[in-house]
Design a protein around this motif. Structure first.
Motif, PDB file in Angstrom:
ATOM      1  N   SER A 132       0.854  -1.181   0.000  1.00 20.58           N
ATOM      2  CA  SER A 132       0.000   0.000   0.000  1.00 20.58           C
ATOM      3  C   SER A 132       0.888   1.227   0.000  1.00 20.58           C
ATOM      4  CB  SER A 132      -0.918   0.023   1.232  1.00 20.58           C
ATOM      5  OG  SER A 132      -0.153   0.125   2.413  1.00 20.58           O
ATOM      6  N   GLY A 133       0.368   2.319  -0.516  1.00 22.34           N
ATOM      7  CA  GLY A 133       1.160   3.544  -0.528  1.00 22.34           C
ATOM      8  C   GLY A 133       1.213   4.207   0.836  1.00 22.34           C
ATOM      9  N   LYS A 134       0.304   3.867   1.731  1.00 24.60           N
ATOM     10  CA  LYS A 134       0.254   4.465   3.056  1.00 24.60           C
ATOM     11  C   LYS A 134      -0.273   3.436   4.051  1.00 24.60           C
ATOM     12  CE  LYS A 134      -2.934   7.609   3.809  1.00 24.60           C
ATOM     13  NZ  LYS A 134      -3.708   7.022   4.926  1.00 24.60           N
ATOM     14  N   GLY A 135      -0.067   3.713   5.331  1.00 27.27           N
ATOM     15  CA  GLY A 135      -0.564   2.820   6.363  1.00 27.27           C
ATOM     16  C   GLY A 135      -2.029   3.080   6.676  1.00 27.27           C
ATOM     17  N   GLY A 136      -2.648   2.167   7.408  1.00 25.79           N
ATOM     18  CA  GLY A 136      -4.021   2.360   7.860  1.00 25.79           C
ATOM     19  C   GLY A 136      -5.094   2.001   6.874  1.00 25.79           C
ATOM     20  N   ASP A 239       3.612  -9.556   3.204  1.00 26.62           N
ATOM     21  CA  ASP A 239       2.946  -8.347   3.699  1.00 26.62           C
ATOM     22  C   ASP A 239       4.002  -7.259   3.778  1.00 26.62           C
ATOM     23  OD1 ASP A 239       1.261  -6.513   4.871  1.00 26.62           O
ATOM     24  OD2 ASP A 239       1.434  -7.378   6.877  1.00 26.62           O
ATOM     25  N   MET A 240       4.043  -6.408   2.760  1.00 26.83           N
ATOM     26  CA  MET A 240       5.084  -5.393   2.651  1.00 26.83           C
ATOM     27  C   MET A 240       4.856  -4.256   3.652  1.00 26.83           C
ATOM     28  SD  MET A 240       7.228  -6.083   0.033  1.00 26.83           S
ATOM     29  CE  MET A 240       7.719  -4.615  -0.885  1.00 26.83           C
ATOM     30  N   PRO A 241       5.940  -3.537   4.024  1.00 26.78           N
ATOM     31  CA  PRO A 241       5.746  -2.328   4.838  1.00 26.78           C
ATOM     32  C   PRO A 241       4.960  -1.290   4.032  1.00 26.78           C
ATOM     33  CG  PRO A 241       8.068  -2.991   4.747  1.00 26.78           C
ATOM     34  CD  PRO A 241       7.350  -3.782   3.709  1.00 26.78           C
ATOM     35  N   PRO A 242       4.221  -0.407   4.697  1.00 25.97           N
ATOM     36  CA  PRO A 242       3.514   0.644   3.953  1.00 25.97           C
ATOM     37  C   PRO A 242       4.498   1.659   3.391  1.00 25.97           C
ATOM     38  CG  PRO A 242       3.303   1.010   6.305  1.00 25.97           C
ATOM     39  CD  PRO A 242       3.977  -0.323   6.144  1.00 25.97           C
ATOM     40  N   GLY A 243       4.110   2.315   2.322  1.00 26.05           N
ATOM     41  CA  GLY A 243       4.959   3.364   1.743  1.00 26.05           C
ATOM     42  C   GLY A 243       5.757   2.876   0.553  1.00 26.05           C
ATOM     43  N   THR A 244       6.645   3.755   0.072  1.00 24.49           N
ATOM     44  CA  THR A 244       7.444   3.466  -1.120  1.00 24.49           C
ATOM     45  C   THR A 244       8.880   3.945  -0.926  1.00 24.49           C
ATOM     46  OG1 THR A 244       6.707   5.566  -2.086  1.00 24.49           O
ATOM     47  CG2 THR A 244       5.491   3.585  -2.727  1.00 24.49           C
ATOM     48  N   SER A 264      -5.966  -0.247  -1.251  1.00 28.77           N
ATOM     49  CA  SER A 264      -6.294   1.162  -1.033  1.00 28.77           C
ATOM     50  C   SER A 264      -7.717   1.264  -0.510  1.00 28.77           C
ATOM     51  CB  SER A 264      -6.165   1.954  -2.339  1.00 28.77           C
ATOM     52  OG  SER A 264      -6.519   3.322  -2.146  1.00 28.77           O
ATOM     53  N   THR A 265      -8.009   2.377   0.124  1.00 25.13           N
ATOM     54  CA  THR A 265      -9.397   2.703   0.450  1.00 25.13           C
ATOM     55  C   THR A 265      -9.915   3.631  -0.642  1.00 25.13           C
ATOM     56  OG1 THR A 265      -8.522   4.402   1.938  1.00 25.13           O
ATOM     57  CG2 THR A 265      -9.218   2.322   2.934  1.00 25.13           C
ATOM     58  N   PRO A 266     -11.218   3.902  -0.686  1.00 24.99           N
ATOM     59  CA  PRO A 266     -11.769   4.629  -1.843  1.00 24.99           C
ATOM     60  C   PRO A 266     -11.397   6.101  -1.941  1.00 24.99           C
ATOM     61  CG  PRO A 266     -13.474   3.385  -0.683  1.00 24.99           C
ATOM     62  CD  PRO A 266     -12.279   3.411   0.194  1.00 24.99           C
ATOM     63  N   GLN A 267     -11.032   6.738  -0.812  1.00 29.13           N
ATOM     64  CA  GLN A 267     -10.883   8.193  -0.852  1.00 29.13           C
ATOM     65  C   GLN A 267      -9.649   8.637  -1.635  1.00 29.13           C
ATOM     66  OE1 GLN A 267     -10.236   6.328   1.822  1.00 29.13           O
ATOM     67  NE2 GLN A 267      -9.209   7.448   3.454  1.00 29.13           N
ATOM     68  N   ASP A 268      -9.697   9.872  -2.114  1.00 25.92           N
ATOM     69  CA  ASP A 268      -8.655  10.397  -2.994  1.00 25.92           C
ATOM     70  C   ASP A 268      -7.280  10.369  -2.352  1.00 25.92           C
ATOM     71  OD1 ASP A 268     -10.510  10.862  -4.949  1.00 25.92           O
ATOM     72  OD2 ASP A 268     -10.812  12.980  -4.450  1.00 25.92           O
ATOM     73  N   LEU A 269      -7.204  10.679  -1.041  1.00 32.43           N
ATOM     74  CA  LEU A 269      -5.896  10.738  -0.381  1.00 32.43           C
ATOM     75  C   LEU A 269      -5.201   9.384  -0.428  1.00 32.43           C
ATOM     76  CD1 LEU A 269      -3.874  12.418   1.214  1.00 32.43           C
ATOM     77  CD2 LEU A 269      -5.073  11.762   3.309  1.00 32.43           C
ATOM     78  N   ALA A 270      -5.938   8.318  -0.163  1.00 30.65           N
ATOM     79  CA  ALA A 270      -5.354   6.979  -0.205  1.00 30.65           C
ATOM     80  C   ALA A 270      -4.974   6.602  -1.633  1.00 30.65           C
ATOM     81  CB  ALA A 270      -6.328   5.961   0.371  1.00 30.65           C
ATOM     82  N   LEU A 271      -5.781   7.022  -2.594  1.00 33.14           N
ATOM     83  CA  LEU A 271      -5.503   6.673  -3.991  1.00 33.14           C
ATOM     84  C   LEU A 271      -4.251   7.360  -4.497  1.00 33.14           C
ATOM     85  CD1 LEU A 271      -9.145   6.768  -5.358  1.00 33.14           C
ATOM     86  CD2 LEU A 271      -7.665   4.757  -5.221  1.00 33.14           C
TER      87      LEU A 271
END
Length: 387
Positions: A132-136, A239-244, A264-271
């Motif tokens: 994922s690009g971010k955690g949570g 299960d990779m660490p979050p981020g890049t 990802s979750t649906p919201q723009d920030l997560a995308l």
């Protein structure tokens, strides 16, 4: 003899520096030392252009520490970054290098336009990264239920918890205890619900903070992947660490990944962050198996009314825009949270429930996409023709 930081430092003073002058402690090349459960972790600073040449220095430091009574294992990494650990005489602080934009970081094989060869892991047919690009965003929950979904399809599956800073698998799978060694060098993976599992969470206490720099994390991940007796597996889910960051990029470059799943979750920030993850894997030629939209919607258990708490359909639209497979929507439900906290993932706790059906459908799509990606890779490989 008491195993503590000072004992390790004293033993490292016997290791000569890069040019057989002085020792690595007096030269200020040793990072902060971390000791947990008889295992010693640290890094040694060397010039970047001499890293391969000085692999013997790393081996000498590791051997020196392993010879200390009470040491069960040592993990030593080479780093080109001055760490200022305060061991012995501290080196002069170097002037900081000018910052480079993210796009300027080298990609594997930048000179030849190709990636360096990635060594296969014996016994493992395919390795799939869940990132994922971010955690949570529920990446770890997705990873463990995907692994269980693949197992439900009849595959032999393992899961590697590559999130060194925040390992989740011990709690998600309800596993306690520490792994045993197979031969004094190789660890036996833990097991739960038919999955073989390895995590840093098994090696240190849950409340112990992992205060490591990138090179040490990469070295730890490499050992958890290659120094574990996985046996015969059809798929290893990572299960990779979050981020890049550097850790994720290094793993993508060095591990023979059959493909990557982005959560990802649906919201723009997560995308926005999910796009970064997608682009990272594209840059290192890792096949993109697809995107999962987690927490896609919420259905109230008392009324059955649906609520799009984080928006809806954003990941699917992004997948279509980028030409990446869309793997499915995972609703936000109480049972996923409750079973995850209890160490009984929903696919194992309620295999016939609605949530388990969703995850198994995602697993079927991942298996299908993985087969297509491996077939395409085989077709692209050079063919030898005998006349």
């Amino acid at each position: 003899m008491t195993l503590d930081r000072h004992t390790v430092i004293d033993r490292l003073r016997t290791v000569k520096g890069p040019d057989q002058e002085g020792d690595i402690v007096s030269l200020g090349l040793v990072s902060e030392i971390f000791i947990a459960d008889g295992k010693v972790f640290f890094s040694v600073t060397v010039p970047a252009n001499r890293a391969e040449e000085l692999e013997s220095l790393r081996q000498a430091a590791e051997a020196a520490v392993r010879s200390i009574p009470g040491v069960k294992g040592a993990m030593v990494a080479l780093t080109a970054e001055k760490q200022g650990g305060g061991m012995g005489t501290a080196p002069q602080r170097p002037k900081p290098a000018p910052a480079r934009p993210a796009a300027a970081h080298p990609v594997a094989g930048s000179q030849a336009g190709q990636q360096p060869a990635k060594a296969d892991v014996p016994g493992i047919k395919a390795i799939v990264a869940v990132a994922s690009g971010k955690g949570g965003v529920g990446k770890s929950t997705t990873a463990v239920n995907l692994a269980l979904g693949l197992k439900a399809l009849g595959l032999k599956v393992g899961i590697l918890d590559a999130d060194i800073y925040g390992p989740s698998m011990p709690r998600l799978l309800g596993i306690k205890g520490k792994p045993q060694t197979a031969d004094g060098k190789t660890l036996k993976p833990m097991e739960a619900y038919g999955l073989k599992v390895m995590s840093m969470g098994f090696l240190v206490d849950e409340d112990t903070p992992m205060i490591w720099r990138g090179p040490m994390v990469v070295s730890a991940l490499r050992q958890m992947l290659r120094d574990v007796a996985w046996g015969e597996l059809d798929v290893l889910v990572v299960d990779m660490p979050p981020g890049t960051g550097d850790v994720q990029l290094t793993m993508a470059q060095q591990v023979p990944l059959a493909g990557a799943v982005i959560v990802s979750t649906p919201q723009d920030l997560a995308l926005i962050d999910a796009r970064k993850g997608l682009n990272m894997f594209k840059r290192v030629d890792v096949p993109l198996l697809g995107i999962v939209e987690n927490m896609s919607y919420f259905v109230a258990p008392d009324t059955g009314k649906r609520y799009d708490i984080f928006g809806h359909g954003g990941a699917k639209a992004e997948a279509e825009r980028l030409g990446v497979p869309f793997l499915g929507e995972v609703p936000l439900t109480m049972d996923v949270r409750e079973t995850s906290d209890a160490g009984t993932p929903v696919v194992a706790a309620n295999p016939d429930g609605a949530q388990a059906i969703v995850y198994r459908a995602i697993a079927e799509k991942v298996m299908s996409e993985m087969g297509s990606a491996m077939t395409a890779a085989a077709e692209d490989a050079p063919k030898i023709v005998f006349d």
